[in-house]
Design an enzyme around this catalytic site. Structure first.
Site, PDB file in Angstrom:
ATOM      1  N   SER A   1       5.321  16.917  29.386  1.00 24.13           N
ATOM      2  CA  SER A   1       5.530  18.318  29.763  1.00 24.13           C
ATOM      3  C   SER A   1       4.216  18.983  30.134  1.00 24.13           C
ATOM      4  O   SER A   1       4.184  19.923  30.934  1.00 24.13           O
ATOM      5  CB  SER A   1       6.194  19.084  28.618  1.00 24.13           C
TER       6      SER A   1
ATOM      7  N   CYS B   1       2.719  29.345  31.918  1.00 25.00           N
ATOM      8  CA  CYS B   1       1.918  28.308  31.268  1.00 25.00           C
ATOM      9  C   CYS B   1       0.572  28.934  30.910  1.00 25.00           C
ATOM     10  O   CYS B   1      -0.229  29.228  31.798  1.00 25.00           O
ATOM     11  CB  CYS B   1       1.711  27.097  32.160  1.00 25.00           C
TER      12      CYS B   1
ATOM     13  N   MET C   1       0.662  24.748  23.426  1.00 19.49           N
ATOM     14  CA  MET C   1       0.838  25.493  24.658  1.00 19.49           C
ATOM     15  C   MET C   1       0.079  26.814  24.534  1.00 19.49           C
ATOM     16  O   MET C   1       0.107  27.449  23.472  1.00 19.49           O
ATOM     17  CB  MET C   1       2.310  25.778  24.910  1.00 19.49           C
TER      18      MET C   1
END
Length: 393
Positions: free
Chosen positions: A66, A104, A318
């Protein structure tokens, strides 16, 4: 035998934080892909090499995780007081699907540098030496990000001695400010806590009733306690990603949490919204050995956090989830805050599978509602390759 020739599109392959992605200028995309829709998604899927039933993305630019199956489209901003518009597409690996529902945070670190090099920033705003302050409009979630980009001799400085756990080599530090990070998600009413509670009882069939902090900040995130699902918070990737039952459990939690957060109407919709929300589990500080072999001492961190992205445990953290962690930690009574020892705080250092990360956030309560003006953390970024990406016409 007839064949379709390949077309080539100007592109740059960049690392931002602990992620990698293919960056495009909107104007360089084929005309049909300059607008949102199936043609754009088809192009980006082919660039990355998806869908791939083998799960390897061998025939594309993706890296089969990912963190490396990502695309970015940038354009000069038409919004006042912003330099660049930033659109992020999370590309599924084994499905024909591009998720546009969130940001992101890691690749946000590379946006400023790409914008400067791509001629999207007024040269008068970029110093020859010093720090360029780039104002980014994050188009997926409608938020502002301020990136502080080091400049040397008129060029973006990419090398340096800043070390980021999860990235092997040091680079130049890029400070990011996520302004007003509470995400305005459809159905969630723009509330930081869409259920109105700091901690909810989340009923998950087959698993039980879990305490959960569900927050919209950086990216919609569901936090649960590690011990409630049989973990310690010190787990590395293989423990989770090699366990099909565990992955199914986390996906079920994610689906039911998404419904409670108002992000989807029923759990069946979760399969078409894989990028958000995230699921993370937290625990008080404890010593462990990171994936690099580095020893993390309990006294070096405030809490432990492990998070899943696109159905797998993330190898580090993340960037957007780090914003959610910092925001939740700053609000007394959330599960994140309690795992860190409770009380008021404006920064937290947490342990993740690759090491540690510090993120700052200051929360204020007005008329019973919590708000956070900004969350701050440091990442790094670097151009890995630039030129053209080729895809069959």
């Amino acid at each position: 035998m007839s064949h379709q020739p390949q077309i080539r599109i100007p592109a740059t392959y960049m690392r931002g934080g602990t992620s990698k992605g293919v960056f495009f200028r909107l104007q360089d995309l084929p005309e049909a892909a300059q607008r949102p829709g199936p043609e754009r998604d088809k192009l980006l899927l082919r660039v990355i090499g998806s869908p791939d039933p083998y799960g390897k993305q061998i025939d594309g630019m993706g890296g089969a995780t990912s963190s490396t199956s990502k695309t970015v489209i940038l354009s000069k901003s038409s919004r006042p007081d912003h330099d660049v518009d930033y659109l992020f597409g999370q590309v599924a690996i084994d499905k024909a699907f591009v998720d546009w529902s969130g940001n992101c945070g890691n690749l946000s670190a590379a946006v400023g540098a790409f914008a400067i090099s791509g001629g999207m920033v007024d040269p008068a705003r970029v110093p020859r030496d010093g720090v360029a302050v780039i104002r980014i409009w994050q188009a997926n979630i409608g938020k502002t990000i301020i990136a502080h980009i080091p400049m040397t001799n008129g060029a973006v400085q990419e090398t340096g001695d800043f070390e980021l756990d999860g990235v092997t080599f040091p680079a130049a530090e890029v400070q990011l400010e996520f302004m007003d990070p509470a995400a305005e998600e459809e159905g969630a009413g723009g509330a930081m806590f869409p259920t109105g509670q700091l901690v909810d009882e989340l009923e998950v069939p087959g698993i039980g009733t879990l305490q959960a902090t569900m927050i919209n900040a950086g990216i919609p995130t569901i936090f649960i306690n590690a011990d409630a699902i049989g973990y310690t918070g010190t787990e590395l990737q293989d423990v989770i990603n090699g366990d099909a039952r565990a992955l199914a459990m986390f996906e079920t939690i994610r689906a039911y949490g998404a419904v409670r957060m108002g992000l989807i109407k029923d759990i069946g919709e979760a399969v078409t919204r894989q990028h958000t929300p995230k699921v993370a589990f937290v625990a008080p500080p404890a010593a462990y050995t990171a994936s690099s072999g580095k020893r993390v001492a309990a006294e070096d961190i405030d809490l432990l956090v492990r998070a899943l992205s696109m159905g797998k445990l993330h190898h580090a953290m993340m960037g957007t989830a780090a914003v959610a962690i910092g925001t939740a930690a700053a609000i007394p009574g959330t599960l994140v805050n309690l795992a860190a020892g409770g009380g008021e705080r404006n920064a937290v250092r947490f342990g993740h599978p690759s090491g540690t990360l510090r993120v700052g956030a200051e929360a204020v309560q007005e008329h019973g509602e919590w708000s956070v003006k900004k969350a701050v953390m440091s990442r790094s970024a670097r151009v890995l390759m630039e030129g053209w990406v080729r895809v069959p016409a």
